[in-house]
Design a protein around this motif. Sequence first.
Motif, PDB file in Angstrom:
ATOM      1  N   SER A   1       0.844  -1.661   0.048  1.00 51.90           N
ATOM      2  CA  SER A   1       0.098   0.239  -0.230  1.00 51.90           C
ATOM      3  C   SER A   1       0.317   1.072  -0.137  1.00 51.90           C
ATOM      4  O   SER A   1       0.348   2.439   0.580  1.00 51.90           O
ATOM      5  CB  SER A   1      -0.994  -0.017   0.822  1.00 51.90           C
ATOM      6  N   SER A   2       2.101   1.327  -0.551  1.00 48.30           N
ATOM      7  CA  SER A   2       3.019   2.312  -0.528  1.00 48.30           C
ATOM      8  C   SER A   2       2.833   3.178  -1.558  1.00 48.30           C
ATOM      9  O   SER A   2       1.886   2.522  -2.457  1.00 48.30           O
ATOM     10  CB  SER A   2       4.615   1.803   0.209  1.00 48.30           C
ATOM     11  N   PRO A   3       3.425   4.642  -1.362  1.00 47.93           N
ATOM     12  CA  PRO A   3       3.204   5.172  -2.423  1.00 47.93           C
ATOM     13  C   PRO A   3       3.294   4.589  -4.273  1.00 47.93           C
ATOM     14  O   PRO A   3       2.633   4.458  -4.137  1.00 47.93           O
ATOM     15  CB  PRO A   3       3.399   6.985  -2.613  1.00 47.93           C
ATOM     16  N   PRO A   4       4.391   4.588  -4.191  1.00 54.07           N
ATOM     17  CA  PRO A   4       5.426   3.452  -4.923  1.00 54.07           C
ATOM     18  C   PRO A   4       4.209   2.523  -5.536  1.00 54.07           C
ATOM     19  O   PRO A   4       4.262   2.230  -7.041  1.00 54.07           O
ATOM     20  CB  PRO A   4       6.904   2.973  -4.864  1.00 54.07           C
ATOM     21  N   MET A   5       4.147   1.423  -4.825  1.00 54.52           N
ATOM     22  CA  MET A   5       3.308   0.684  -4.985  1.00 54.52           C
ATOM     23  C   MET A   5       1.589   1.235  -6.049  1.00 54.52           C
ATOM     24  O   MET A   5       1.608   0.346  -6.553  1.00 54.52           O
ATOM     25  CB  MET A   5       3.401  -0.622  -4.140  1.00 54.52           C
ATOM     26  N   ALA A   6       1.511   1.871  -4.573  1.00 59.69           N
ATOM     27  CA  ALA A   6      -0.180   2.098  -5.303  1.00 59.69           C
ATOM     28  C   ALA A   6       0.309   3.052  -6.960  1.00 59.69           C
ATOM     29  O   ALA A   6      -0.754   2.347  -7.310  1.00 59.69           O
ATOM     30  CB  ALA A   6      -0.635   3.119  -4.637  1.00 59.69           C
ATOM     31  N   ALA A   7       1.088   3.753  -7.187  1.00 61.05           N
ATOM     32  CA  ALA A   7       1.285   4.213  -8.566  1.00 61.05           C
ATOM     33  C   ALA A   7       1.037   3.154  -9.910  1.00 61.05           C
ATOM     34  O   ALA A   7       1.158   3.478 -10.555  1.00 61.05           O
ATOM     35  CB  ALA A   7       2.513   5.256  -8.008  1.00 61.05           C
ATOM     36  N   GLY A   8       2.663   2.597  -9.024  1.00 57.21           N
ATOM     37  CA  GLY A   8       2.133   1.340 -10.293  1.00 57.21           C
ATOM     38  C   GLY A   8       1.884   0.226 -10.668  1.00 57.21           C
ATOM     39  O   GLY A   8       1.233  -0.256 -11.796  1.00 57.21           O
ATOM     40  N   TYR A   9       0.269  -0.146  -9.683  1.00 59.08           N
ATOM     41  CA  TYR A   9      -0.429  -0.714  -9.746  1.00 59.08           C
ATOM     42  C   TYR A   9      -1.639   0.316 -10.720  1.00 59.08           C
ATOM     43  O   TYR A   9      -2.279  -0.078 -11.695  1.00 59.08           O
ATOM     44  CB  TYR A   9      -1.669  -1.006  -8.593  1.00 59.08           C
ATOM     45  N   ALA A  10      -1.482   1.697 -10.476  1.00 59.90           N
ATOM     46  CA  ALA A  10      -2.422   2.510 -11.060  1.00 59.90           C
ATOM     47  C   ALA A  10      -1.748   2.170 -13.121  1.00 59.90           C
ATOM     48  O   ALA A  10      -2.432   2.470 -13.814  1.00 59.90           O
ATOM     49  CB  ALA A  10      -2.042   4.058 -11.004  1.00 59.90           C
ATOM     50  N   ARG A  11      -0.940   2.545 -12.967  1.00 55.65           N
ATOM     51  CA  ARG A  11      -0.132   2.436 -14.073  1.00 55.65           C
ATOM     52  C   ARG A  11      -0.714   1.012 -14.902  1.00 55.65           C
ATOM     53  O   ARG A  11      -0.634   1.192 -16.038  1.00 55.65           O
ATOM     54  CB  ARG A  11       0.905   2.956 -13.999  1.00 55.65           C
ATOM     55  N   LEU A  12      -0.053  -0.039 -14.343  1.00 57.33           N
ATOM     56  CA  LEU A  12      -0.229  -1.016 -14.860  1.00 57.33           C
ATOM     57  C   LEU A  12      -1.127  -1.947 -14.425  1.00 57.33           C
ATOM     58  O   LEU A  12      -1.146  -2.911 -13.526  1.00 57.33           O
ATOM     59  CB  LEU A  12       0.895  -1.899 -14.789  1.00 57.33           C
ATOM     60  N   ARG A  13      -2.588  -1.290 -13.754  1.00 57.89           N
ATOM     61  CA  ARG A  13      -3.709  -1.975 -13.178  1.00 57.89           C
ATOM     62  C   ARG A  13      -3.523  -3.085 -13.958  1.00 57.89           C
ATOM     63  O   ARG A  13      -4.023  -4.736 -13.546  1.00 57.89           O
ATOM     64  CB  ARG A  13      -4.738  -1.469 -13.468  1.00 57.89           C
ATOM     65  N   ARG A  14      -3.944  -3.355 -15.196  1.00 56.17           N
ATOM     66  CA  ARG A  14      -4.706  -3.976 -15.916  1.00 56.17           C
ATOM     67  C   ARG A  14      -4.012  -5.513 -16.037  1.00 56.17           C
ATOM     68  O   ARG A  14      -3.702  -6.518 -15.808  1.00 56.17           O
ATOM     69  CB  ARG A  14      -4.971  -4.258 -17.443  1.00 56.17           C
ATOM     70  N   TRP A  15      -2.887  -5.373 -16.254  1.00 57.12           N
ATOM     71  CA  TRP A  15      -1.231  -6.653 -16.234  1.00 57.12           C
ATOM     72  C   TRP A  15      -1.045  -7.090 -14.736  1.00 57.12           C
ATOM     73  O   TRP A  15      -1.327  -8.400 -14.835  1.00 57.12           O
ATOM     74  CB  TRP A  15       0.259  -5.891 -16.066  1.00 57.12           C
ATOM     75  N   PHE A  16      -1.689  -5.896 -13.805  1.00 55.41           N
ATOM     76  CA  PHE A  16      -1.127  -6.709 -12.257  1.00 55.41           C
ATOM     77  C   PHE A  16      -2.296  -8.053 -11.732  1.00 55.41           C
ATOM     78  O   PHE A  16      -2.515  -8.776 -11.647  1.00 55.41           O
ATOM     79  CB  PHE A  16      -2.060  -5.349 -11.667  1.00 55.41           C
ATOM     80  N   GLU A  17      -4.054  -7.585 -12.868  1.00 56.09           N
ATOM     81  CA  GLU A  17      -5.311  -8.142 -12.666  1.00 56.09           C
ATOM     82  C   GLU A  17      -4.760  -9.531 -13.203  1.00 56.09           C
ATOM     83  O   GLU A  17      -5.900 -10.079 -12.619  1.00 56.09           O
ATOM     84  CB  GLU A  17      -6.002  -7.369 -12.936  1.00 56.09           C
ATOM     85  N   ALA A  18      -4.008  -9.195 -14.549  1.00 48.88           N
ATOM     86  CA  ALA A  18      -3.823 -10.636 -15.254  1.00 48.88           C
ATOM     87  C   ALA A  18      -3.084 -11.642 -14.652  1.00 48.88           C
ATOM     88  O   ALA A  18      -3.825 -12.648 -14.378  1.00 48.88           O
ATOM     89  CB  ALA A  18      -3.206 -10.037 -16.652  1.00 48.88           C
TER      90      ALA A  18
END
Length: 208
Positions: free
Chosen positions: A172-189
């Motif tokens: 939940s750290s800002p860098p991880m949250a920012a990375g998820y926001a950019r690559l959300r679809r890849w993470f979810e896949a």
Amino acid sequence: MIADVNLPLILLAALIATASPGPATLAIAGTSMASGRPYGLALASGITTGSLTWSIGAAAGLSVIMLANAWVFEAMRYLGAAYLLFLAVKSARSALRREVPVATKVAAPSLGSAYRRGLLLHLTNPKAILFFGSLYAVGVPAGTSAATLALVIAAIGLQSFVLFHAYALLFSSPPMAAGYARLRRWFEAVFAIAFAAAGIKILTARLG
């Protein structure tokens, strides 16, 4: 007596099992990045509660009773696999969406639902009771006092609490949250594939 119990070895085995990638750590990572720290911590608390439940059950001999009743494990197998496949479908649908709906961004799940999700995730894992059953059978000799047994349960529970919640804080750290926001679809896949693989593995594994 506590001298008869190899507590460091027990904690090491539990640490390896808890820290290794699996449905619990994936769920914590996904929830923490997508919904934020409070929800990740709530889900981690649910998973910790489930882990503690299985730990107490194994210490009380529940694993022996369950192994003597194969239908219980069969029921757990299907429930656990079904829930993991449900999470896989949910992640896959999120991965296929190009944009997250505004309603989804605003209406986050409640902390209570996040906790229940974590609890259900761990309680429906049939391998958890097998792991804890083996852990206590090998690491805790017969005739161990109730006080020592309680100490072992508390030590494993505390270690699980720290590790699962540390995962929530990390993801939940800002860098991880920012990375998820950019690559959300890849993470979810990736989550969808991992949950599906775990569900199929539980469904096809020989647990007894």
